[in-house]
Design a protein around this motif. Structure first.
Motif, PDB file in Angstrom:
ATOM      1  N   PHE A   1       9.388 -87.692  64.401  1.00 21.95           N
ATOM      2  CA  PHE A   1      10.786 -87.977  64.101  1.00 21.95           C
ATOM      3  C   PHE A   1      11.128 -87.422  62.735  1.00 21.95           C
ATOM      4  O   PHE A   1      10.305 -87.467  61.815  1.00 21.95           O
ATOM      5  CB  PHE A   1      11.052 -89.493  64.102  1.00 21.95           C
ATOM      6  CG  PHE A   1      10.866 -90.111  65.444  1.00 21.95           C
ATOM      7  CD1 PHE A   1      11.935 -90.255  66.323  1.00 21.95           C
ATOM      8  CD2 PHE A   1       9.610 -90.534  65.858  1.00 21.95           C
ATOM      9  CE1 PHE A   1      11.756 -90.796  67.572  1.00 21.95           C
ATOM     10  CE2 PHE A   1       9.422 -91.080  67.106  1.00 21.95           C
ATOM     11  CZ  PHE A   1      10.495 -91.216  67.971  1.00 21.95           C
ATOM     12  N   LEU A   2      12.320 -86.879  62.612  1.00 22.99           N
ATOM     13  CA  LEU A   2      12.855 -86.502  61.312  1.00 22.99           C
ATOM     14  C   LEU A   2      13.773 -87.624  60.867  1.00 22.99           C
ATOM     15  O   LEU A   2      14.564 -88.140  61.669  1.00 22.99           O
ATOM     16  CB  LEU A   2      13.639 -85.193  61.383  1.00 22.99           C
ATOM     17  CG  LEU A   2      12.820 -83.933  61.576  1.00 22.99           C
ATOM     18  CD1 LEU A   2      13.743 -82.723  61.612  1.00 22.99           C
ATOM     19  CD2 LEU A   2      11.791 -83.781  60.469  1.00 22.99           C
TER      20      LEU A   2
ATOM     21  N   TRP B   1      19.865 -91.253  59.007  1.00 20.83           N
ATOM     22  CA  TRP B   1      19.728 -90.812  60.397  1.00 20.83           C
ATOM     23  C   TRP B   1      18.248 -90.686  60.742  1.00 20.83           C
ATOM     24  O   TRP B   1      17.402 -90.563  59.875  1.00 20.83           O
ATOM     25  CB  TRP B   1      20.473 -89.499  60.663  1.00 20.83           C
ATOM     26  CG  TRP B   1      20.139 -88.348  59.745  1.00 20.83           C
ATOM     27  CD1 TRP B   1      20.825 -87.982  58.617  1.00 20.83           C
ATOM     28  CD2 TRP B   1      19.050 -87.418  59.862  1.00 20.83           C
ATOM     29  NE1 TRP B   1      20.220 -86.891  58.025  1.00 20.83           N
ATOM     30  CE2 TRP B   1      19.152 -86.516  58.780  1.00 20.83           C
ATOM     31  CE3 TRP B   1      18.011 -87.260  60.770  1.00 20.83           C
ATOM     32  CZ2 TRP B   1      18.242 -85.477  58.588  1.00 20.83           C
ATOM     33  CZ3 TRP B   1      17.110 -86.220  60.584  1.00 20.83           C
ATOM     34  CH2 TRP B   1      17.240 -85.343  59.505  1.00 20.83           C
ATOM     35  N   CYS B   2      17.976 -90.725  62.054  1.00 12.75           N
ATOM     36  CA  CYS B   2      16.615 -90.588  62.573  1.00 12.75           C
ATOM     37  C   CYS B   2      16.722 -89.937  63.942  1.00 12.75           C
ATOM     38  O   CYS B   2      17.499 -90.389  64.788  1.00 12.75           O
ATOM     39  CB  CYS B   2      15.945 -91.960  62.672  1.00 12.75           C
ATOM     40  SG  CYS B   2      14.262 -91.921  63.330  1.00 12.75           S
TER      41      CYS B   2
ATOM     42  N   ILE C   1       6.965 -84.779  53.691  1.00 11.52           N
ATOM     43  CA  ILE C   1       8.335 -84.531  53.252  1.00 11.52           C
ATOM     44  C   ILE C   1       8.739 -83.140  53.708  1.00 11.52           C
ATOM     45  O   ILE C   1       8.034 -82.166  53.462  1.00 11.52           O
ATOM     46  CB  ILE C   1       8.443 -84.658  51.727  1.00 11.52           C
ATOM     47  CG1 ILE C   1       8.164 -86.103  51.326  1.00 11.52           C
ATOM     48  CG2 ILE C   1       9.812 -84.208  51.236  1.00 11.52           C
ATOM     49  CD1 ILE C   1       8.212 -86.363  49.840  1.00 11.52           C
ATOM     50  N   ARG C   2       9.884 -83.061  54.398  1.00 13.84           N
ATOM     51  CA  ARG C   2      10.413 -81.759  54.823  1.00 13.84           C
ATOM     52  C   ARG C   2      11.203 -81.103  53.704  1.00 13.84           C
ATOM     53  O   ARG C   2      11.065 -79.928  53.445  1.00 13.84           O
ATOM     54  CB  ARG C   2      11.324 -81.937  56.040  1.00 13.84           C
ATOM     55  CG  ARG C   2      10.610 -82.415  57.270  1.00 13.84           C
ATOM     56  CD  ARG C   2       9.698 -81.346  57.839  1.00 13.84           C
ATOM     57  NE  ARG C   2      10.416 -80.188  58.296  1.00 13.84           N
ATOM     58  CZ  ARG C   2      10.725 -79.930  59.552  1.00 13.84           C
ATOM     59  NH1 ARG C   2      10.380 -80.764  60.490  1.00 13.84           N
ATOM     60  NH2 ARG C   2      11.364 -78.835  59.871  1.00 13.84           N
ATOM     61  N   ASP C   3      12.080 -81.870  53.046  1.00 19.17           N
ATOM     62  CA  ASP C   3      12.786 -81.353  51.880  1.00 19.17           C
ATOM     63  C   ASP C   3      13.251 -82.504  51.010  1.00 19.17           C
ATOM     64  O   ASP C   3      13.276 -83.650  51.445  1.00 19.17           O
ATOM     65  CB  ASP C   3      13.931 -80.406  52.249  1.00 19.17           C
ATOM     66  CG  ASP C   3      15.077 -81.057  52.994  1.00 19.17           C
ATOM     67  OD1 ASP C   3      15.608 -82.074  52.503  1.00 19.17           O
ATOM     68  OD2 ASP C   3      15.482 -80.545  54.045  1.00 19.17           O
TER      69      ASP C   3
ATOM     70  N   SER D   1       9.238 -86.299  57.809  1.00 15.68           N
ATOM     71  CA  SER D   1       8.701 -86.206  59.152  1.00 15.68           C
ATOM     72  C   SER D   1       7.776 -87.409  59.322  1.00 15.68           C
ATOM     73  O   SER D   1       6.805 -87.558  58.572  1.00 15.68           O
ATOM     74  CB  SER D   1       7.929 -84.900  59.322  1.00 15.68           C
ATOM     75  OG  SER D   1       7.341 -84.852  60.594  1.00 15.68           O
ATOM     76  N   VAL D   2       8.116 -88.280  60.287  1.00 11.02           N
ATOM     77  CA  VAL D   2       7.375 -89.530  60.474  1.00 11.02           C
ATOM     78  C   VAL D   2       6.874 -89.646  61.910  1.00 11.02           C
ATOM     79  O   VAL D   2       7.395 -89.006  62.812  1.00 11.02           O
ATOM     80  CB  VAL D   2       8.233 -90.760  60.102  1.00 11.02           C
ATOM     81  CG1 VAL D   2       8.668 -90.696  58.647  1.00 11.02           C
ATOM     82  CG2 VAL D   2       9.437 -90.891  60.990  1.00 11.02           C
ATOM     83  N   SER D   3       5.884 -90.497  62.112  1.00 15.54           N
ATOM     84  CA  SER D   3       5.266 -90.636  63.426  1.00 15.54           C
ATOM     85  C   SER D   3       5.974 -91.636  64.339  1.00 15.54           C
ATOM     86  O   SER D   3       5.669 -91.694  65.525  1.00 15.54           O
ATOM     87  CB  SER D   3       3.803 -91.056  63.260  1.00 15.54           C
ATOM     88  OG  SER D   3       3.734 -92.292  62.575  1.00 15.54           O
TER      89      SER D   3
END
Length: 136
Positions: A108-109, A100-101, A57-59, A68-70
C-alpha cells in the motif's frame, strides 16, 4: 547528503491525480517506523512499544511523506512516526495525519501530512529537508 540519497521529483510509476502537496519532493533512501498501537504504561511490561510498522519511504517533503507499507492504514489517523534519513544521525520523531491509502503492487502507498507540533522534531525535519534540497 549525496545525490545518491535524494533526488528531486516523484516516482513516475505513482500516478495520482489527487496530488495536493505544493512542496517540492525528494525521493529518499530512508526508513520510517509508524506506531500503530501504543501500550498503556500500566499495561506495558517494559518489552516493546506496542504495534509498529516498519516502512520504506517513497518520497519526502517539508510537509509530508509517501510511504510504502505492508498493510492498509486508516485515513484520518494521527500517528507517531520515527523517520531515519541515511545522512542524518538522529531519527526524527514526528506526528503525521494519514491523508490517503491505496493498494500498490501487493503493498500500500500511504500519503501523510506532517503535523506541526512543539513536542516533535518538526522544525529539525523542515531544516533537514531544506538542506537536502539546497544540495540538489
Amino acid at each position: 547528503m549525496t545525490d545518491l540519497d535524494y533526488q528531486f521529483g516523484r516516482n513516475q510509476d505513482v500516478s495520482d491525480d489527487r496530488d495536493n502537496r505544493s512542496d517540492y519532493r525528494l525521493t529518499a533512501r530512508a526508513r520510517a517506523v509508524l506506531e500503530l498501537e501504543a501500550v498503556m504504561p500500566e499495561e506495558g511490561d517494559g518489552e516493546g512499544d506496542g504495534r509498529q510498522l516498519t516502512c520504506n519511504i517513497r518520497d519526502i517533503s517539508a510537509s509530508g511523506l509517501c510511504l510504502s507499507v505492508s498493510e492498509p492504514v486508516s485515513i484520518g489517523a494521527l500517528l507517531p512516526v520515527t523517520v531515519t534519513l541515511s545522512s542524518v544521525g538522529e531519527p526524527f520523531r514526528l506526528t503525521v495525519e494519514v491523508i490517503w491509502c491505496r493498494p500498490n503492487d501487493g503493498a500500500f502507498l500511504v500519503g501523510m501530512h506532517i503535523v506541526e507540533s512543539d513536542e516533535t522534531a518538526y522544525v529539525e525535519w523542515v531544516d533537514a529537508v531544506a538542506r537536502a534540497m539546497a544540495e540538489e
